[in-house]
Design an enzyme around this catalytic site. Structure first.
Site, short mmCIF file in Angstrom:
data_model
loop_
_atom_site.label_atom_id
_atom_site.label_comp_id
_atom_site.label_asym_id
_atom_site.label_seq_id
_atom_site.Cartn_x
_atom_site.Cartn_y
_atom_site.Cartn_z
N ASP A 139 71.18 99.01 128.28
CA ASP A 139 72.34 99.03 129.17
C ASP A 139 72.03 100.09 130.23
OD1 ASP A 139 75.10 98.90 130.08
OD2 ASP A 139 75.35 100.82 129.07
N ASP A 157 75.81 102.22 125.05
CA ASP A 157 76.75 103.30 124.70
C ASP A 157 78.21 102.92 124.83
OD1 ASP A 157 77.72 105.19 127.50
OD2 ASP A 157 76.74 103.25 127.58
N ASP A 180 79.35 97.24 124.88
CA ASP A 180 78.02 97.05 124.32
C ASP A 180 78.05 96.73 122.83
OD1 ASP A 180 76.71 97.55 126.73
OD2 ASP A 180 76.72 99.71 126.40
#
Length: 622
Positions: free
Chosen positions: A322, A517, A521
């Site tokens: 991410d 995080d 996600d």
């Protein structure tokens, strides 16, 4: 441990007396009496050393578990007594207990290593109420309560600093030795140690949901999830032991019947065969190696939720990241103020802050934070938001427009050119005249470039970034980090779809790790072969869904975790290979009568002790 050692020493002393009694027969006692005393001493020594083994074997038989190491040791030693090989019978049990003691000591040392590292459970919390401070159990403290943390005390619960400034030792959580400074409005995590100042903290989470509680739970339960290698050893022992017992029976009875030779000799060979076959070295050293590997990772601020994830990590070939909060800091700040000649930077920022003051959008909050002064709402006469474009407000008789390039075009401003910089650009116009722009961006973590380089060195073949940000921002990040593939402008559901696509196209043996995080996600972390969460800034949902948690928020720790994983697996395979080679060799020798039971005992105990000592190497990682 002390009790076990005491039994071994007493048993060994009695055993030595039994061996030496006929050689120091000063009183010339009858040999028959000496022989009887010897047998009594041997039996006494045997029972002191082996009573627990015999008891465990009987209990397991009643539970339908016939073929374990207790059964093997019991049948081998009782058989040795039956053929009147008394010293060998006692020696087998005595040395077996010495090996077990070493194993227990090894496990205890490994547990202590992790326990001392994770010695972060707070004993109490100083709760402040009505001007008084009262000591309470952390479990009794509620959300919203104010706690006082004095110098030298552990922070008992997660919260936000209301008063005071101090340095915190975060080593137990993050593995970092450098203290971190906290002041008013900073978040503070339980498990840290307050070094100098007095802090008043408003509690944000109950103890059961606090960082310290979750970390302790993760470490305590890490060994519940077994690696494939551990499961293989468990299954191997289950089938291996009955096969060995069956072969021992064949050795004991078939050759003497066929060759018409001495049956006692073949029974002795079969008993030696049983002693050597005990799979203790494998059963103990393999889980211990994984346990040590998890401990080594914890020292570096990497929490692994199970030895299965530690094993999978060594096979990772695709790393999917991410962007926000993982490769970047996840904090949006004003990075640049570009003003036109007719206005100063200070005035431009002030008018933009007033214009954005009614919005709770992260971009608006960043501008207000950069301004840093109280907003006088009386100065704002009117404010209107245009979805997807920006805000136009009337401030002190001035019309102030803040927004993207689309808003500027709608105001027919001629001299506005799109700014190509990494981040979000807020254009500002005053009374329909372009006044400048404010650049707000999320900084790339200093550690991110190093992380990508080290992962490629560690054997990761493909690095991928999934982000909801626009193509330009994603492109700028990639120019700095040099990732293999970048996908931008993705919704949470798109991230899952992209991950599914990557999983579908990879090699079956290769593993995919996703590193993220945020709350969005969590589904991707759960779906990946290995989910890795950034624990310091990461959301609870992400940490909960992940298999591995990086407490320092440093992506480079993933490469460190991979190195620890590979070192642990190397030690596991060394132990398996060494134990099997030695055991198979001695088994063959014992079957042909080329080795004694004493050698068999030394082979079994020696292999176990060496395998256990080798497992300790997993605890130390450079």
């Amino acid at each position: 441990m002390k009790k076990k050692l005491r039994k071994i020493i007493i048993s060994a002393i009695i055993f030595l007396i039994a061996v030496l009694i006929e050689k120091i027969n000063f009183m010339n006692i009858d040999e028959q009496i000496i022989s009887t005393i010897q047998i009594i001493l041997y039996v006494l020594s045997y029972l002191i050393a082996g009573f627990e083994v015999l008891k465990e074997a009987v209990i397991n038989i009643f539970h339908g578990e016939f073929f374990d190491e207790n059964f093997l040791m019991s049948i081998a030693t009782i058989g040795a007594f039956a053929i009147q090989e008394f010293p060998e019978a006692v020696a087998v049990m005595l040395f077996y207990q010495v090996g077990e003691y070493f194993q227990s000591y090894a496990v205890k040392k490994s547990r202590k290593s992790i326990a001392s590292l994770m010695d972060i459970r707070p004993d109490y919390a100083n709760v402040k109420a009505d001007g008084k401070v009262e000591k309470k159990s952390p479990e009794e403290v509620k959300i919203g309560d104010t706690i006082v943390v004095k110098p030298g005390e552990k922070v008992p619960l997660d919260g936000i600093v209301m008063e005071g400034t101090s340095m915190l030792d975060t080593a137990a959580l993050t593995g970092e030795s450098v203290p971190r400074e906290v002041t008013v409005n900073d978040k503070i995590l339980s498990g840290c140690i307050n070094l100098n100042g007095v802090l008043e903290v408003k509690v944000e989470k109950e103890f059961g949901e606090s960082t310290v509680s979750k970390i302790l739970d993760l470490v305590e339960n890490a060994t519940n999830k077994k690696a494939k290698t551990e499961n293989f050893i468990t299954k191997f022992s289950k089938y291996y032991t009955p096969i060995v017992v069956f072969l021992a029976l064949i050795i004991a009875f078939i050759p003497p019947i066929v060759t018409k030779t001495d049956m006692l000799d073949w029974v002795y060979r079969a008993l030696t065969f049983l002693v050597v076959s005990c799979p203790c070295a494998l059963v103990i050293s393999v889980p211990l190696s994984f346990f040590s590997g998890i401990g080594a990772a914890s020292k570096k601020g990497i929490l692994v939720k199970g030895s299965n994830y530690l094993e999978l990590l060594s096979k990772t070939e695709i790393a999917v990241f991410d962007k926000t909060g993982t490769l970047t800091e996840g904090v949006f700040d004003v990075q640049k103020i570009a003003n036109e000649k007719q206005i100063s930077q200070e005035e431009l920022l002030e008018l933009a802050a007033y214009c954005e003051s009614y919005s709770n959008h992260p971009i608006s909050l960043s501008i207000q934070k950069a301004y840093g002064k109280e907003i006088n709402k009386k100065r704002i006469l009117d404010s209107k938001e245009f979805a997807g474009k920006g805000i136009i407000s009337k401030i002190d008789e001035k019309q102030v427009a803040c927004g993207n390039i689309k808003l500027m075009k709608e105001l027919n401003l001629e001299n506005v050119k799109p700014v190509e910089e990494m981040g979000t650009v807020i254009y500002v116009a005053i009374d329909k005249k372009y006044a400048g722009y404010i650049l707000i961006s999320d900084k790339i973590k200093e550690d991110s470039k190093k992380a990508i380089q080290e992962l490629k060195q560690a054997g990761v073949k493909k690095t991928v970034m999934l982000t909801g940000d626009n193509k330009d921002v994603a492109k700028k990040v990639n120019q700095e980090l040099n990732l293999d593939v970048v996908y931008s402008e993705l919704l949470p559901v798109d991230k899952v779809n992209k991950l599914e696509e990557l999983l579908k196209n990879k090699n079956e043996e290769a593993k995919l790790a996703f590193i993220g995080d945020g709350i969005n996600d969590a589904p991707v972390l759960a779906r990946a072969d290995i989910g890795i969460a950034m624990g310091g800034l990461g959301s609870d949902a992400a940490i909960e869904a992940a298999d591995i948690v990086i407490m320092t928020d440093e992506p480079s720790k993933i490469a460190t975790a991979m190195k620890i994983s590979r070192k642990t697996l190397k030690i596991v395979y060394q132990n398996i290979s060494f134990a099997l080679i030695v055991k198979i060799g001695v088994l063959i020798l014992s079957a042909f009568g080329l080795t004694s039971m004493w050698a068999a005992v030394f082979a079994d105990v020696g292999v176990t002790v060496l395998a256990v000592l080798n497992s300790f190497r997993a605890l130390k990682s450079k």
